[in-house]
Motif scaffolding. Structure first.
Motif, mmCIF file in Angstrom:
data_model
loop_
_atom_site.group_PDB
_atom_site.id
_atom_site.type_symbol
_atom_site.label_atom_id
_atom_site.label_comp_id
_atom_site.label_asym_id
_atom_site.label_seq_id
_atom_site.Cartn_x
_atom_site.Cartn_y
_atom_site.Cartn_z
ATOM 1 N N LEU A 132 1.063 -1.340 0.250
ATOM 2 C CA LEU A 132 0.549 -0.295 -0.218
ATOM 3 C C LEU A 132 0.269 0.895 -0.841
ATOM 4 O O LEU A 132 0.835 2.101 -0.674
ATOM 5 C CB LEU A 132 -1.145 -0.020 1.526
ATOM 6 N N ASN A 133 1.622 1.375 0.956
ATOM 7 C CA ASN A 133 3.314 2.135 0.573
ATOM 8 C C ASN A 133 4.159 2.416 -0.657
ATOM 9 O O ASN A 133 3.492 4.239 -0.861
ATOM 10 C CB ASN A 133 3.726 2.265 1.792
ATOM 11 N N ILE B 166 5.685 12.201 -0.290
ATOM 12 C CA ILE B 166 6.976 10.441 -1.082
ATOM 13 C C ILE B 166 8.085 10.404 0.015
ATOM 14 O O ILE B 166 8.749 8.957 0.798
ATOM 15 C CB ILE B 166 7.066 10.715 -2.346
ATOM 16 N N VAL B 167 9.025 11.516 0.614
ATOM 17 C CA VAL B 167 9.872 10.809 1.960
ATOM 18 C C VAL B 167 10.073 9.914 2.523
ATOM 19 O O VAL B 167 10.439 9.033 2.980
ATOM 20 C CB VAL B 167 10.486 11.534 2.150
ATOM 21 N N PHE B 168 8.070 10.421 3.613
ATOM 22 C CA PHE B 168 7.989 9.576 4.743
ATOM 23 C C PHE B 168 7.436 8.618 4.235
ATOM 24 O O PHE B 168 7.219 7.894 4.941
ATOM 25 C CB PHE B 168 6.786 10.999 5.378
ATOM 26 N N LEU B 169 7.332 7.965 3.265
ATOM 27 C CA LEU B 169 6.184 6.908 2.297
ATOM 28 C C LEU B 169 7.744 6.323 2.633
ATOM 29 O O LEU B 169 7.807 5.358 2.714
ATOM 30 C CB LEU B 169 5.600 7.104 1.050
ATOM 31 N N VAL B 170 7.793 6.346 1.616
ATOM 32 C CA VAL B 170 9.815 5.515 2.007
ATOM 33 C C VAL B 170 10.658 5.567 3.023
ATOM 34 O O VAL B 170 10.890 4.555 3.064
ATOM 35 C CB VAL B 170 11.002 6.057 0.878
ATOM 36 N N LEU B 171 10.871 6.765 4.225
ATOM 37 C CA LEU B 171 10.800 6.199 4.987
ATOM 38 C C LEU B 171 10.073 4.740 5.770
ATOM 39 O O LEU B 171 10.346 4.098 7.166
ATOM 40 C CB LEU B 171 11.070 7.307 6.116
ATOM 41 N N ALA B 172 8.689 5.012 6.408
ATOM 42 C CA ALA B 172 7.645 4.362 6.373
ATOM 43 C C ALA B 172 8.033 2.628 6.369
ATOM 44 O O ALA B 172 8.374 1.602 6.175
ATOM 45 C CB ALA B 172 6.121 4.656 5.977
#
Length: 136
Positions: A70-71, A112-118
Motif C-alpha cells: 500500500l505504501n 514521498i520521502v516519509f512513505l519511503v521512510l515508512a
C-alpha cells in the motif's frame, strides 16, 4: 501495533496530503479566473486516494506485507500527482497576479520521502520477525 515509527511516518504523509487539499485550494487560470482545485476531479481523486491509502496502511498494521504494498502504491500515486502539478505549472502562461507555481509541488515530494521512510521501517520489522522465526 500502532506505536511503531512507520505509523508516525504514514500519519505525517496523510497529514501532508490533507494540508495539500486544504492549503492549496486555488489556482488562477490563463484568463485570470480562479479555478478551485477541489473541483478538478483528477487532482481531488489523487489527493483523496493518497490520504485513503495512507489511512488503510496505518490500519493494516498486523499485515506488514500489505502495508509495504500500500505504501508503494501511495508513492506511485504521489508521483502521478507530482506529474500533474508539474504539467499544470508548465502550461500556465507567465506570471499571474498571485504566483503559486511550485508551492503545491513540494508537499507530494515530502510525502514521498516519509512513505519511503515508512517502507524502510516496515522492511526492518519484517526482517526482524523473519530472523526471530529462524531461531525457533
Amino acid at each position: 501495533m500502532l506505536q511503531r515509527i512507520q505509523t508516525i511516518y504514514m500519519i505525517i504523509a496523510a497529514l501532508l496530503m490533507g494540508a495539500l487539499y486544504i492549503w492549496f485550494p486555488l489556482v488562477q487560470d490563463a484568463e485570470g479566473g480562479i479555478v478551485i482545485a477541489r473541483s478538478e476531479p483528477l487532482v481531488f481523486g489523487l489527493i483523496f486516494g493518497s490520504i485513503a491509502l495512507a489511512i488503510i496502511a496505518i490500519l493494516s498494521f498486523k499485515k506488514r506485507q500489505l502495508q509495504f504494498v500500500l505504501n508503494r502504491l501511495n508513492i506511485i500515486l504521489n508521483f502521478v500527482l507530482l506529474g500533474v502539478f508539474v504539467y499544470r505549472s508548465l502550461t500556465l502562461s507567465g506570471e499571474t497576479l498571485v504566483s503559486e507555481k511550485g508551492i503545491g509541488v513540494l508537499l507530494p515530494i515530502i510525502s514521498i520521502v516519509f512513505l519511503v521512510l515508512a517502507n524502510k521501517a516496515v522492511k526492518k520489522d519484517e526482517d526482524l520477525v523473519k530472523s526471530v522465526d529462524r531461531l525457533r
